[in-house]
Write an enzyme that holds these catalytic residues in place. Structure first.
Site, PDB file in Angstrom:
ATOM      1  CD  GLU A  43      87.828  12.538 147.586  1.00 40.57           C
ATOM      2  OE1 GLU A  43      87.364  13.611 147.130  1.00 40.57           O
ATOM      3  OE2 GLU A  43      87.975  12.320 148.798  1.00 40.57           O
ATOM      4  CB  THR A  44      84.431  13.836 141.206  1.00 41.21           C
ATOM      5  OG1 THR A  44      83.591  12.665 141.189  1.00 41.21           O
ATOM      6  CG2 THR A  44      84.489  14.406 139.797  1.00 41.21           C
TER       7      THR A  44
END
Length: 271
Positions: A43-44
Protein backbone atom coordinates in the site's frame (compact mmCIF):
# COMPACT_ATOMS: atom_id res chain seq x y z
CA UNK A 1 7.86 13.12 -2.80
CA UNK A 2 7.31 9.56 -1.61
CA UNK A 3 8.35 8.82 1.96
CA UNK A 4 8.91 5.21 2.95
CA UNK A 5 8.10 3.89 6.40
CA UNK A 6 8.13 0.41 7.95
CA UNK A 7 5.02 -0.01 10.11
CA UNK A 8 4.61 -2.09 13.26
CA UNK A 9 8.34 -2.25 13.90
CA UNK A 10 11.30 -0.16 15.04
CA UNK A 11 13.59 -1.87 12.53
CA UNK A 12 13.28 -0.56 8.95
CA UNK A 13 14.30 -3.96 7.57
CA UNK A 14 11.25 -5.64 9.18
CA UNK A 15 7.59 -4.69 9.59
CA UNK A 16 5.38 -3.75 6.67
CA UNK A 17 6.74 -1.07 4.35
CA UNK A 18 4.34 1.62 3.14
CA UNK A 19 4.72 4.56 0.83
CA UNK A 20 3.45 7.91 2.11
CA UNK A 21 2.82 11.01 -0.01
CA UNK A 22 2.02 13.97 2.25
CA UNK A 23 1.34 16.46 -0.57
CA UNK A 24 -0.97 14.57 -2.94
CA UNK A 25 -3.68 17.23 -3.38
CA UNK A 26 -2.78 17.86 -7.02
CA UNK A 27 -2.47 14.23 -8.09
CA UNK A 28 -5.04 12.49 -10.27
CA UNK A 29 -6.31 8.98 -9.63
CA UNK A 30 -4.16 7.70 -12.49
CA UNK A 31 -1.06 9.41 -11.08
CA UNK A 32 -1.62 7.97 -7.61
CA UNK A 33 -2.10 4.50 -9.08
CA UNK A 34 1.09 4.87 -11.13
CA UNK A 35 3.10 5.99 -8.09
CA UNK A 36 1.79 3.09 -6.00
CA UNK A 37 2.77 0.64 -8.73
CA UNK A 38 6.24 2.18 -8.99
CA UNK A 39 6.75 2.08 -5.21
CA UNK A 40 5.69 -1.57 -5.26
CA UNK A 41 4.69 -1.86 -1.60
CA UNK A 42 1.39 -3.49 -0.69
CA UNK A 43 0.00 0.00 0.00
CA UNK A 44 0.90 3.63 -0.56
CA UNK A 45 -1.09 6.32 1.27
CA UNK A 46 -1.82 9.72 -0.26
CA UNK A 47 -2.74 12.74 1.87
CA UNK A 48 -5.04 14.53 -0.55
CA UNK A 49 -5.93 17.58 1.49
CA UNK A 50 -6.86 19.05 4.83
CA UNK A 51 -5.23 20.89 7.68
CA UNK A 52 -4.32 19.61 11.09
CA UNK A 53 -5.98 17.76 12.72
CA UNK A 54 -8.22 16.69 9.79
CA UNK A 55 -6.75 15.14 6.65
CA UNK A 56 -8.18 13.28 3.66
CA UNK A 57 -6.27 10.08 2.89
CA UNK A 58 -6.57 7.55 0.07
CA UNK A 59 -4.82 4.19 -0.28
CA UNK A 60 -3.55 2.44 -3.40
CA UNK A 61 -2.05 -1.01 -3.79
CA UNK A 62 0.09 -1.64 -6.89
CA UNK A 63 -3.11 -2.78 -8.67
CA UNK A 64 -6.05 -0.79 -7.30
CA UNK A 65 -7.39 1.65 -4.73
CA UNK A 66 -8.58 0.14 -1.44
CA UNK A 67 -10.96 1.80 1.04
CA UNK A 68 -8.72 1.45 4.09
CA UNK A 69 -5.28 0.21 5.06
CA UNK A 70 -4.11 -0.04 8.65
CA UNK A 71 -0.35 -0.22 8.27
CA UNK A 72 -0.30 2.69 5.83
CA UNK A 73 -2.46 4.66 8.28
CA UNK A 74 0.08 4.06 11.05
CA UNK A 75 2.89 5.04 8.67
CA UNK A 76 1.06 8.18 7.53
CA UNK A 77 0.23 9.26 11.08
CA UNK A 78 3.85 8.86 12.18
CA UNK A 79 5.02 10.74 9.07
CA UNK A 80 2.63 13.60 9.92
CA UNK A 81 3.87 13.57 13.52
CA UNK A 82 7.46 13.65 12.29
CA UNK A 83 6.60 16.70 10.19
CA UNK A 84 4.19 18.57 12.47
CA UNK A 85 4.72 17.11 15.93
CA UNK A 86 2.64 14.48 17.76
CA UNK A 87 -1.02 14.89 18.58
CA UNK A 88 -4.52 13.72 17.69
CA UNK A 89 -5.64 13.42 14.07
CA UNK A 90 -8.77 12.47 12.16
CA UNK A 91 -8.12 10.82 8.81
CA UNK A 92 -11.05 10.94 6.39
CA UNK A 93 -10.79 7.75 4.33
CA UNK A 94 -13.11 6.10 1.78
CA UNK A 95 -14.11 3.71 4.60
CA UNK A 96 -15.00 6.54 6.99
CA UNK A 97 -13.38 8.80 9.57
CA UNK A 98 -10.45 7.21 11.44
CA UNK A 99 -9.32 8.91 14.68
CA UNK A 100 -5.59 8.51 15.25
CA UNK A 101 -3.46 9.41 18.25
CA UNK A 102 0.25 9.92 17.67
CA UNK A 103 3.31 10.14 19.84
CA UNK A 104 6.88 10.15 18.62
CA UNK A 105 7.26 7.09 16.40
CA UNK A 106 3.97 5.51 17.48
CA UNK A 107 0.34 5.76 16.38
CA UNK A 108 -2.98 4.29 17.48
CA UNK A 109 -5.91 4.15 15.06
CA UNK A 110 -9.53 3.51 15.97
CA UNK A 111 -11.45 1.63 13.30
CA UNK A 112 -14.91 2.24 11.96
CA UNK A 113 -17.51 0.01 13.70
CA UNK A 114 -16.68 -3.63 13.11
CA UNK A 115 -19.05 -6.40 12.13
CA UNK A 116 -18.69 -10.09 11.38
CA UNK A 117 -20.72 -13.01 10.03
CA UNK A 118 -20.17 -16.75 9.69
CA UNK A 119 -18.59 -17.74 6.38
CA UNK A 120 -20.75 -19.91 4.19
CA UNK A 121 -19.89 -23.53 3.47
CA UNK A 122 -19.22 -22.61 -0.17
CA UNK A 123 -16.88 -19.79 0.86
CA UNK A 124 -14.94 -22.06 3.20
CA UNK A 125 -14.62 -24.85 0.64
CA UNK A 126 -13.45 -22.49 -2.10
CA UNK A 127 -10.94 -20.80 0.21
CA UNK A 128 -9.48 -24.08 1.47
CA UNK A 129 -9.11 -25.32 -2.11
CA UNK A 130 -7.25 -22.15 -3.15
CA UNK A 131 -5.08 -22.28 -0.02
CA UNK A 132 -4.36 -25.98 -0.60
CA UNK A 133 -5.59 -26.68 2.93
CA UNK A 134 -7.76 -29.54 4.12
CA UNK A 135 -10.73 -29.05 6.45
CA UNK A 136 -8.67 -30.90 9.07
CA UNK A 137 -6.07 -28.11 8.88
CA UNK A 138 -8.51 -25.75 10.59
CA UNK A 139 -8.95 -25.37 14.34
CA UNK A 140 -12.57 -26.43 14.90
CA UNK A 141 -12.86 -24.30 18.04
CA UNK A 142 -12.74 -21.12 15.94
CA UNK A 143 -15.59 -20.67 13.42
CA UNK A 144 -14.63 -19.24 10.01
CA UNK A 145 -16.06 -15.74 9.57
CA UNK A 146 -16.00 -12.80 7.22
CA UNK A 147 -15.05 -9.82 9.39
CA UNK A 148 -15.20 -6.11 8.57
CA UNK A 149 -13.39 -3.03 9.88
CA UNK A 150 -13.43 -0.84 6.78
CA UNK A 151 -13.10 -3.74 4.36
CA UNK A 152 -13.86 -7.47 4.47
CA UNK A 153 -11.45 -10.23 5.51
CA UNK A 154 -12.04 -13.97 5.60
CA UNK A 155 -10.87 -15.20 9.04
CA UNK A 156 -9.61 -18.79 9.31
CA UNK A 157 -7.91 -20.42 12.30
CA UNK A 158 -4.98 -22.74 11.60
CA UNK A 159 -4.93 -25.94 13.62
CA UNK A 160 -1.22 -25.59 14.40
CA UNK A 161 1.68 -23.15 14.15
CA UNK A 162 3.27 -25.49 11.58
CA UNK A 163 0.17 -25.28 9.39
CA UNK A 164 0.29 -21.49 9.55
CA UNK A 165 3.99 -21.47 8.68
CA UNK A 166 3.51 -23.64 5.60
CA UNK A 167 1.78 -21.19 3.26
CA UNK A 168 1.86 -22.23 -0.40
CA UNK A 169 -1.39 -21.26 -2.05
CA UNK A 170 -2.82 -21.04 -5.59
CA UNK A 171 -2.36 -17.31 -6.24
CA UNK A 172 -4.66 -17.00 -9.31
CA UNK A 173 -7.40 -19.09 -7.70
CA UNK A 174 -7.36 -17.16 -4.43
CA UNK A 175 -7.22 -13.82 -6.24
CA UNK A 176 -10.27 -14.76 -8.33
CA UNK A 177 -12.18 -15.96 -5.27
CA UNK A 178 -11.37 -12.82 -3.30
CA UNK A 179 -12.40 -10.61 -6.22
CA UNK A 180 -15.77 -12.35 -6.40
CA UNK A 181 -16.27 -12.22 -2.65
CA UNK A 182 -14.92 -8.69 -2.13
CA UNK A 183 -12.35 -9.76 0.47
CA UNK A 184 -9.24 -7.62 0.96
CA UNK A 185 -7.18 -10.31 2.72
CA UNK A 186 -7.56 -13.79 4.11
CA UNK A 187 -6.61 -13.50 7.77
CA UNK A 188 -5.05 -16.79 8.85
CA UNK A 189 -4.31 -17.02 12.56
CA UNK A 190 -3.12 -19.31 15.33
CA UNK A 191 -3.52 -18.63 19.04
CA UNK A 192 -0.18 -18.76 20.85
CA UNK A 193 -1.45 -17.71 24.27
CA UNK A 194 -4.21 -15.92 26.12
CA UNK A 195 -3.12 -12.54 24.73
CA UNK A 196 -0.99 -13.46 21.73
CA UNK A 197 -1.91 -14.54 18.21
CA UNK A 198 0.21 -15.25 15.15
CA UNK A 199 -1.21 -14.29 11.76
CA UNK A 200 -0.56 -14.32 8.03
CA UNK A 201 -2.51 -12.36 5.43
CA UNK A 202 -2.44 -13.40 1.78
CA UNK A 203 -3.13 -10.29 -0.31
CA UNK A 204 -3.47 -11.26 -3.99
CA UNK A 205 -5.98 -8.44 -4.71
CA UNK A 206 -3.11 -6.04 -4.10
CA UNK A 207 -0.75 -7.95 -6.35
CA UNK A 208 1.42 -9.30 -3.53
CA UNK A 209 1.59 -12.82 -2.11
CA UNK A 210 1.44 -11.76 1.53
CA UNK A 211 1.14 -8.64 3.65
CA UNK A 212 3.69 -8.56 6.52
CA UNK A 213 1.37 -6.59 8.85
CA UNK A 214 -2.29 -5.77 8.31
CA UNK A 215 -3.82 -3.23 10.65
CA UNK A 216 -7.21 -3.36 8.92
CA UNK A 217 -7.36 -7.14 9.33
CA UNK A 218 -6.20 -6.81 12.95
CA UNK A 219 -9.12 -4.46 13.66
CA UNK A 220 -11.54 -6.81 11.91
CA UNK A 221 -10.09 -9.73 13.89
CA UNK A 222 -10.64 -7.80 17.12
CA UNK A 223 -14.27 -7.37 16.12
CA UNK A 224 -14.49 -11.09 15.36
CA UNK A 225 -13.15 -11.99 18.82
CA UNK A 226 -15.52 -9.51 20.43
CA UNK A 227 -18.53 -10.99 18.61
CA UNK A 228 -17.55 -14.46 19.81
CA UNK A 229 -17.14 -13.24 23.39
CA UNK A 230 -13.48 -14.29 23.33
CA UNK A 231 -11.66 -10.97 23.04
CA UNK A 232 -9.02 -9.99 25.60
CA UNK A 233 -9.20 -6.27 26.33
CA UNK A 234 -5.68 -5.98 24.91
CA UNK A 235 -3.66 -8.47 22.89
CA UNK A 236 -0.76 -8.74 20.46
CA UNK A 237 -0.69 -10.06 16.90
CA UNK A 238 2.67 -11.27 15.59
CA UNK A 239 2.68 -11.14 11.80
CA UNK A 240 5.28 -11.32 9.04
CA UNK A 241 7.56 -13.63 11.03
CA UNK A 242 7.46 -16.43 8.45
CA UNK A 243 8.49 -14.06 5.66
CA UNK A 244 11.36 -12.43 7.56
CA UNK A 245 9.51 -9.19 8.34
CA UNK A 246 8.35 -9.64 11.94
CA UNK A 247 5.69 -7.13 12.95
CA UNK A 248 3.92 -6.53 16.25
CA UNK A 249 0.40 -5.10 16.35
CA UNK A 250 -1.32 -4.18 19.61
CA UNK A 251 -5.11 -4.51 19.54
CA UNK A 252 -7.55 -3.13 22.12
CA UNK A 253 -11.19 -4.21 22.26
CA UNK A 254 -13.99 -2.83 24.42
CA UNK A 255 -17.10 -4.88 25.22
CA UNK A 256 -19.16 -1.69 24.86
CA UNK A 257 -17.82 -0.37 21.55
CA UNK A 258 -17.84 -2.02 18.12
CA UNK A 259 -14.77 -0.01 17.15
CA UNK A 260 -11.32 -1.50 17.67
CA UNK A 261 -8.02 0.27 18.34
CA UNK A 262 -4.82 -0.91 16.66
CA UNK A 263 -1.46 0.52 17.72
CA UNK A 264 2.10 0.21 16.57
CA UNK A 265 5.37 1.90 15.84
CA UNK A 266 6.67 3.07 12.49
CA UNK A 267 10.14 4.01 11.41
CA UNK A 268 11.51 5.81 8.37
CA UNK A 269 13.17 3.63 5.76
CA UNK A 270 16.38 5.35 4.62
CA UNK A 271 16.38 6.59 1.03
Amino acid sequence: MVLRYAAFTTDPTTGNPAGVVLDAAGLSDAEMQRIAAEVGYSETAFVCGGTRPDFTVRYFSPLAEVPFCGHATIATAVALADRDGPGDLVLETPAGAIPVRTTTGTASLTSVPTRTRPATAAEITSALTALRWLPSDLDPSWPPHVAFAGNDHLVLAAGSRARLADLDYDFPALRALMARAGWTTVHLFWQAGAREFHARDPFPPGGVVEDPATGAAAAAFGGYLRALGRAPSRFTIIQGEDMGRRSELTVEVSPDDARVTVSGTATRIPD
